[in-house]
Design an enzyme around this catalytic site. Structure first.
Site, PDB file in Angstrom:
ATOM      1  NE  ARG A  27      29.054  67.912  69.068  1.00 18.34           N
ATOM      2  CZ  ARG A  27      28.577  68.040  70.296  1.00 18.34           C
ATOM      3  NH1 ARG A  27      28.505  69.232  70.842  1.00 18.34           N
ATOM      4  NH2 ARG A  27      28.178  67.025  70.978  1.00 18.34           N
ATOM      5  CG  ASN A  99      24.831  62.412  70.670  1.00 15.93           C
ATOM      6  OD1 ASN A  99      24.707  62.102  69.501  1.00 15.93           O
ATOM      7  ND2 ASN A  99      24.950  63.657  71.084  1.00 15.93           N
ATOM      8  N   GLY A 100      26.547  58.695  72.098  1.00 19.74           N
ATOM      9  CA  GLY A 100      27.217  57.938  73.154  1.00 19.74           C
ATOM     10  C   GLY A 100      27.323  56.475  72.785  1.00 19.74           C
ATOM     11  CD  GLU A 483      52.458  74.263  70.768  1.00 18.19           C
ATOM     12  OE1 GLU A 483      53.158  73.774  69.875  1.00 18.19           O
ATOM     13  OE2 GLU A 483      51.462  74.977  70.522  1.00 18.19           O
TER      14      GLU A 483
END
Ligand code: M6R
Length: 610
Positions: A27, A99-100, A483
Site C-alpha cells: 500500500r 491511519n488517516g 486504452e
C-alpha cells in the site's frame, strides 16, 4: 494511507506484527515502527525510516519481547518521512498508532500545548497520544479515555492505543479508516486490512463507523458511536494469503479486473471527507503547491499515458487549469518550454519505467514548480524522487496488461483535480460534493459492471477471427477508446486502433468494411448526438458496430449494430466505469485466441530500459 497491526497474546508478538506490516507494504510506506509491552510492563518501541525490512532487522537485533503490541507502516502526510514522525507516538504511558488524517490537529495541538504537552513530531497523530493521556487522567478506564478523545477528533482515522501499565488490553477506534479484529485461540489481533492477519487467523470482525473496541486475549468488547455495548458480526474469511496467488481466477489479469471495486475503495480511503476531498491526504505540502498551480504537465507511457489523456479533460473542464499530456519517451528528448507555476505529474503503475523516470529527472532541472507522481509501488524510484507521491494503492498488479492500475490512477487523478479546483477556488462546495458522491458510488457500480462478463464473453467470439478492430469515442471517451485498443492489441495480438470519432472522415473511414469490427464507447453526454452521426457514417459504409451505451441513449440493436446497454452512472466517473467492459472484452477475445494473457509476447511488466 498507512497500515496498522496489533496483538494481545501470551506469546511474543513482535514477529507477528512485523509480518503483518510486510503484508501491508504494497500500500506504500516510508517508515515503520512497533511498540510492545512485556509481562513486566516494560515498553519497547522501535521505529525505522524506510521499508519494513529495516524495521524487521532492528526488531530482530533488539530482541523485542512481549505479548501486547501495536505496529504501523507510514505514508507521510503531516511531517516528512523520518524516524521522529514514525508511529507509534508516545505520551507518558500511552502509545498510539493511527491511519488517516486528523483535520483539526492544529487546534488540538494548541490546546494540548497550553496544557503543557511537548510535541516531538510534526504529525497529526501525536495529538491523539496526548489527548488520550490527558483524558485518561480523568477517566476510569483506557476505553473511556479513548471514547472521550475520539469525540474531539475530526477527520478520518483508525487508531489503536495501549497503556504501558496494563499489558492486558488494546483499545481501538474507527472513524473513516477501516479496522478489522482477528480472533485467535487465547489471543486476539487487529489490523487495518485482514490481509495482515491471514497467517494467524481466518475469523474476523469489522468495526463500524464510530466504534470503539477493547481487545484482550479472551474478549473483544465493542461500543458503538453512542458508547453503547454492541455485537458485531464475526465471519470466516476465505481470502487468499498471497497477492501472488490467482485464487479462483484463471489469470492474474482476470483477478485484477475483478479486484477493481476493492482497489478503488483503497485508493479513496481516508482521502474523502463527508462532502469533500481531503487535500492534505494528497501529500505533504500538497495544499500550498496545488493552490499555486497554473499549469499541469503529465508525462507517462502506455496505459498510464491514457489515464493522463483522460485526466486532461478533468483538469481543464473541472479545475480550470491548463494541462498537457505527453508520452515520456517524446518529452525527454524534446526541447520544451516550462510554463510558470507548472506542476509536472508522472503517472506510473511500477514507478520504475525508464522513460518516465528520465522525464522526471529532466523536469527537475527545467524549473518545474514541483514534481508529483501518481504511482502504485511504494519505494519505487518515481516515488522516492518526487516531491509528492500520491499512491494509488491498487495492490500488486501482476498481469502485464494494466487494469486496476488504470482505474485507480483515474480515481486518484479525479481527487487531485478536485483538490486543485478547491484550492484555487474554481469549484464550489456543490460541485465538490457531486464529485465525491460520484467517486463513492463507483466501487459498487463497477461491481455491477463486472456482471456483464457473460454477455461480453459471448460478444468476444465475433472478434477472435478478425485482424483489425477500431475503437471510437469522443471527449473523455476518446482516451478510453485508446486504452481499450491498447488492451486488445496487447493480449490478443489483434491490430487495434482508436480514433476520436470526429476524425473518422479525415482518413480512417477508408478502412471500414465488414471485416473490421468498430467498438464505440457511447455513454450519454453532450457529445452523444455528434457521436451518433459518426456511428451512422460507419453504418452507411457497411461497418459492424458494437456500441457500449447507457440506458436511455436511444440505440437499438439490429443486424449491423449490437448495443450493450449499461446502467447509467454519473457523467463525471463514467469514463472509469466504461473501462471495465472494455477490459473484459479484451480478456475474453484473448482467451478464445489462446494467447498468453498474463505474459503476452514481447512485453514485460516493468519497462526499466529505454
Ligand atoms: O509502470 P508504468 O505504468 O509506468 O508502465 C507504463 C507502460 O509500460 C504500461 O502501462 C504498459 O503500457 C502496460 N503493459 C499496458 O497494459
Amino acid at each position: 494511507m498507512c497500515g496498522i497491526v496489533g496483538a494481545v497474546a501470551q506469546r511474543d508478538v513482535a514477529e507477528i506484527l512485523v509480518e503483518g506490516l510486510r503484508r501491508l507494504e504494497y500500500r506504500g510506506y516510508d517508515s515503520a515502527g512497533v511498540a510492545v509491552i512485556d509481562h513486566e510492563n516494560q515498553l519497547t518501541r522501535v521505529r525505522r525510516l524506510g521499508k519494513v525490512q529495516e524495521l524487521a532487522d532492528a526488531v530482530e537485533q533488539s530482541h523485542v519481547a512481549g505479548g501486547t503490541g501495536i505496529a504501523h507502516t507510514r505514508w507521510a502526510t503531516h511531517g516528512e518521512p523520518s524516524e521522529a514522525n514514525a508511529h507509534p507516538h508516545v505520551s507518558g504511558d500511552i502509545a498510539v498508532v493511527h491511519n488517516g488524517i486528523i483535520e483539526n490537529h492544529e487546534a488540538l495541538r494548541a490546546l494540548l500545548q497550553e496544557r503543557g504537552y511537548q510535541f516531538k513530531s510534526q504529525t497529526d497523530t501525536e495529538v491523539i497520544a496526548h489527548l488520550v493521556e490527558w483524558e485518561l487522567r480523568q477517566s476510569e478506564s483506557l476505553t473511556e479515555a479513548v471514547q472521550k478523545a475520539a469525540k474531539q477528533l475530526e477527520g478520518a482515522y483508525g487508531t489503536v492505543v495501549l497503556d504501558r501499565r496494563d499489558s492486558s488490553r488494546l483499545v481501538v477506534a474507527r472513524s473513516g479508516s477501516p479496522i478489522v479484529i482477528g480472533f485467535g485461540v487465547g489471543e486476539n489481533f487487529l489490523a487495518s486490512d485482514q490481509l495482515a492477519l491471514l497467517n494467524v487467523t481466518r475469523r474476523f470482525m469489522y468495526l463500524e463507523e464510530g466504534d470503539v473496541a477493547e481487545i484482550t486475549r479472551r474478549e473483544v468488547t465493542v461500543f458503538d458511536v453512542n458508547g453503547v455495548k454492541i455485537e458485531r458480526e464475526i465471519s470466516e474469511s476465505n481470502a487468499e494469503h498471497d497477492a501472488g496467488d490467482k485464487g479462483q481466477f484463471r489469470h492474474f489479469m482476470q483477478k485484477e479486473i475483478f479486484e477493481q471495486p476493492k482497489a478503488l475503495i483503497n485508493t479513496m480511503e481516508g482521502r474523502l471527507g463527508k462532502d469533500s476531498v481531503v487535500v492534505d491526504s494528497i501529500g505533504v505540502h500538497a495544499a500550498e503547491i496545488l493552490e499555486k498551480v497554473e499549469h499541469v504537465q503529465i508525462v507517462a507511457c502506455g496505459t498510464s499515458y491514457n489515464a493522463g489523456m483522460t485526466a486532461r479533460y478533468w483538469f481543464e473542464g473541472i479545475a480550470g487549469v491548463s494541462c498537457d499530456v505527453e508520452i515520456a519517451s517524446e518529452f525527454r528528448y524534446r526541447k520544451f518550454v516550462t510554463r510558470p507555476n507548472s506542476l509536472l505529474i508522472t503517472l506510473s503503475q511500477s514507478g520504475e519505467t525508464a522513460d518516465t523516470l528520465a522525464a522526471l529527472r529532466l523536469a527537475k532541472e527545467k524549473g518545474y514548480m514541483a514534481v508529483m507522481t501518481i504511482c502504485n509501488v511504494a519505494g519505487s524510484s518515481l516515488v522516492r524522487e518526487s516531491d509528492i507521491a500520491f499512491m494509488t494503492r491498487a495492490g500488486a498488479e501482476i498481469g502485464v496488461a494494466s487494469t486496476k492500475a488504470f482505474t485507480t490512477q483515474l480515481a486518484a487523478l479525479l481527487m487531485l483535480v478536485t483538490g486543485i479546483g478547491k484550492q484555487k477556488q474554481r469549484i464550489d462546495a456543490a460541485k465538490e460534493k457531486e464529485i465525491v458522491d460520484a467517486l463513492r458510488a463507483l466501487p459498487a457500480q463497477i461491481e455491477s459492471a463486472l456482471k456483464f462478463d457473460k454477455q461480453i464473453e459471448a460478444l468476444a467470439i465475433d472478434f477472435a477471427d478478425k485482424h483489425n478492430t477500431l475503437f471510437l469515442g469522443r471527449g473523455e471517451y476518446y482516451p478510453i477508446a485508446l486504452e481499450s485498443a491498447l488492451k486488445l492489441k496487447e493480449i490478443s495480438y489483434i491490430h487495434a486502433e482508436a480514433y476520436a470519432a470526429g476524425e473518422l472522415k479525415h482518413g480512417p473511414l477508408a478502412l471500414i468494411d465488414a471485416d473490421m469490427p468498430v467498438v464505440v464507447v457511447a455513454p450519454g453526454n453532450e457529445l452523444l448526438e455528434k457521436l451518433k452521426s459518426n456511428i451512422e457514417e460507419v453504418r452507411a459504409r457497411g461497418g459492424l458496430l458494437y456500441v457500449f451505451a447507457d440506458e436511455g441513449a436511444g440505440f437499438e440493436s439490429d443486424e449491423t449494430m449490437k448495443i450493450i446497454t449499461m446502467p447509467k452512472v454519473s457523467e463525471i466517473t463514467a469514463p472509469i466505469y466504461y473501462t471495465v467492459p472494455m477490459q473484459l472484452l479484451s480478456y475474453h477475445v484473448a482467451l478464445i485466441k489462446g494467447t498468453d494473457v498474463d505474459q503476452p509476447r514481447n512485453l514485460a511488466k516493468s519497462v526499466t530500459v529505454e
